[in-house]
Design a protein around this motif. Structure first.
Motif, PDB file in Angstrom:
ATOM      1  N   PRO A   1      94.607  86.738  89.978  1.00 25.97           N
ATOM      2  CA  PRO A   1      95.055  86.473  91.353  1.00 25.97           C
ATOM      3  C   PRO A   1      94.771  87.681  92.226  1.00 25.97           C
ATOM      4  O   PRO A   1      94.902  88.831  91.797  1.00 25.97           O
ATOM      5  CB  PRO A   1      96.561  86.253  91.187  1.00 25.97           C
ATOM      6  N   ARG A   2      94.348  87.402  93.457  1.00 25.53           N
ATOM      7  CA  ARG A   2      93.998  88.474  94.388  1.00 25.53           C
ATOM      8  C   ARG A   2      95.116  88.638  95.407  1.00 25.53           C
ATOM      9  O   ARG A   2      95.744  87.665  95.834  1.00 25.53           O
ATOM     10  CB  ARG A   2      92.688  88.153  95.126  1.00 25.53           C
TER      11      ARG A   2
ATOM     12  N   ARG B   1      90.093  87.473 101.036  1.00 27.31           N
ATOM     13  CA  ARG B   1      90.394  86.167 100.444  1.00 27.31           C
ATOM     14  C   ARG B   1      91.610  86.224  99.509  1.00 27.31           C
ATOM     15  O   ARG B   1      91.521  85.897  98.327  1.00 27.31           O
ATOM     16  CB  ARG B   1      89.174  85.623  99.696  1.00 27.31           C
TER      17      ARG B   1
ATOM     18  N   ASP C   1      94.999  85.445  97.486  1.00 26.10           N
ATOM     19  CA  ASP C   1      95.908  84.381  97.057  1.00 26.10           C
ATOM     20  C   ASP C   1      97.316  84.672  97.577  1.00 26.10           C
ATOM     21  O   ASP C   1      98.033  83.759  97.970  1.00 26.10           O
ATOM     22  CB  ASP C   1      95.938  84.300  95.525  1.00 26.10           C
ATOM     23  N   PHE C   2      97.655  85.961  97.553  1.00 23.86           N
ATOM     24  CA  PHE C   2      98.989  86.381  97.985  1.00 23.86           C
ATOM     25  C   PHE C   2      98.873  87.544  98.967  1.00 23.86           C
ATOM     26  O   PHE C   2      97.962  88.366  98.866  1.00 23.86           O
ATOM     27  CB  PHE C   2      99.829  86.863  96.787  1.00 23.86           C
TER      28      PHE C   2
ATOM     29  N   ALA D   1      97.064  83.922 103.314  1.00 25.58           N
ATOM     30  CA  ALA D   1      97.357  83.966 101.874  1.00 25.58           C
ATOM     31  C   ALA D   1      97.449  82.543 101.343  1.00 25.58           C
ATOM     32  O   ALA D   1      98.362  81.790 101.693  1.00 25.58           O
ATOM     33  CB  ALA D   1      98.661  84.712 101.627  1.00 25.58           C
ATOM     34  N   ALA D   2      96.510  82.162 100.471  1.00 21.63           N
ATOM     35  CA  ALA D   2      96.422  80.782 100.002  1.00 21.63           C
ATOM     36  C   ALA D   2      97.666  80.343  99.244  1.00 21.63           C
ATOM     37  O   ALA D   2      98.031  79.161  99.276  1.00 21.63           O
ATOM     38  CB  ALA D   2      95.189  80.624  99.115  1.00 21.63           C
ATOM     39  N   ARG D   3      98.348  81.292  98.589  1.00 28.12           N
ATOM     40  CA  ARG D   3      99.486  80.912  97.743  1.00 28.12           C
ATOM     41  C   ARG D   3     100.805  81.526  98.209  1.00 28.12           C
ATOM     42  O   ARG D   3     101.792  81.472  97.492  1.00 28.12           O
ATOM     43  CB  ARG D   3      99.195  81.277  96.289  1.00 28.12           C
TER      44      ARG D   3
END
Length: 311
Positions: free
Chosen positions: A3-4, A77, A79-80, A98-100
């Motif tokens: 996870p990024r 990009r 995720d968090f 943040a995608a997540r």
């Protein structure tokens, strides 16, 4: 794939929580932090230095709403997004990158003590417990769903700096404990009922001025809340400023009777009598002049006060 994350961080909580992410295998693509201010006492660790040791790109924008920062975060990009004692509110448009999800570590047991310098406010108000809370970020400060909390005690003689050390450990433990579930998408998101809490703003050095009409416990709480490395609780006598660096509530009967309100010297010791008649025993007093603090002895204090009080 790891996870990024993009991490906004500063201060000791920022240092320790960044290190937790790295230890848990999170790919930190970008760190956003602050440049240290030349006017501030920098007694805490450097997020910028930790990121540099790990080869993580660092930016220090003055404005978190700038187009340049948004572009940098978008390019990462994430995720968090995490915020660990970063000093600015992050705009919702930035959080949405943040995608997540976007999460903040706050230094209190939310919903209590939302806002600025929560540890100092908790000590000032005589609380016996505080802690650290990881929560979702929202448009309002410290208002999103609660993911995890860790409490710590505030002992009767703890200063805010001592409590902050405990809160730093609590923040590290909170993140370490819940991060696997958060990365797996299984972390709890509990209600953060703002009606059951409180919000406080920032504090200025002038807020450390002592009102001797207050009770001894209230004055002592102020002394503890702003004791060094914070600017300190102070009083002015004849144009001279004195900062109480270390003190304790005097035991009943241990202070000489009939002392006036404020700071006095008796038997080569400092006492300060407050509005309820109780006294505080001062163990270290500073004389502040031209921005510099010097420890002053009871004898030197008495001589100085006499000289400035003469007509």
């Amino acid at each position: 794939m790891k996870p990024r994350a993009v991490v906004f961080a500063y201060h000791n909580v920022g240092v320790r929580c960044l290190q937790v992410l790295l230890a848990r295998g999170v790919d930190v693509a970008l760190v956003v932090t602050h440049e240290d201010s030349a006017t501030e006492n920098i007694w805490f660790g450097s997020v910028k230095a930790v990121a540099g040791e790990h080869g993580i790109p660092v930016v220090t924008p003055a404005d978190p709403q700038s187009a340049g920062l948004r572009a940098a975060v978008s390019a990462a990009r994430p995720d968090f997004i995490f915020s660990f004692y970063y000093r600015h509110m992050l705009p919702t448009g930035l959080l949405a990158l943040a995608a997540r999800g976007a999460y903040n570590m706050h230094g209190s047991l939310l919903p209590k003590y939302r806002g600025r310098v929560p540890t100092n406010w908790a000590v000032l108000h005589g609380e016996t417990e505080t802690g650290a809370t990881l929560h979702e970020m929202a448009a309002k400060p410290d208002a999103g769903a609660i993911v995890a909390q860790t409490p710590v005690p505030i002992l009767p003689d703890d200063t805010a700096a001592q409590v902050f050390d405990k809160v730093t450990v609590a923040a590290e433990q909170t993140l370490w404990r819940v991060l696997p579930a958060l990365l797996a998408g299984d972390a709890p998101h509990l209600p953060n009922d703002l009606s059951q809490g409180s919000y406080f703003g920032g504090r200025k050095p002038e807020d450390g001025r002592i009102d001797w009409s207050r009770s001894a416990q209230q004055v002592y709480n102020l002394i503890r809340a702003v004791a060094p490395p914070y600017p300190g609780a102070f009083t002015d006598i004849g144009g001279e400023r004195f900062v109480i660096a270390r003190a304790r509530l005097a035991r009943p009967g241990s202070a000489p009777a009939h002392l006036p309100a404020g700071i006095s010297v008796s038997d080569n010791a400092f006492f300060a009598v407050c509005g309820d008649g109780r006294a505080i025993a001062i163990h270290e007093l500073w004389h502040q002049r031209d921005g510099a603090d010097t420890v002053i002895t009871p004898a030197a204090f008495s001589e100085l006060v006499q000289s400035v009080s003469r007509p």
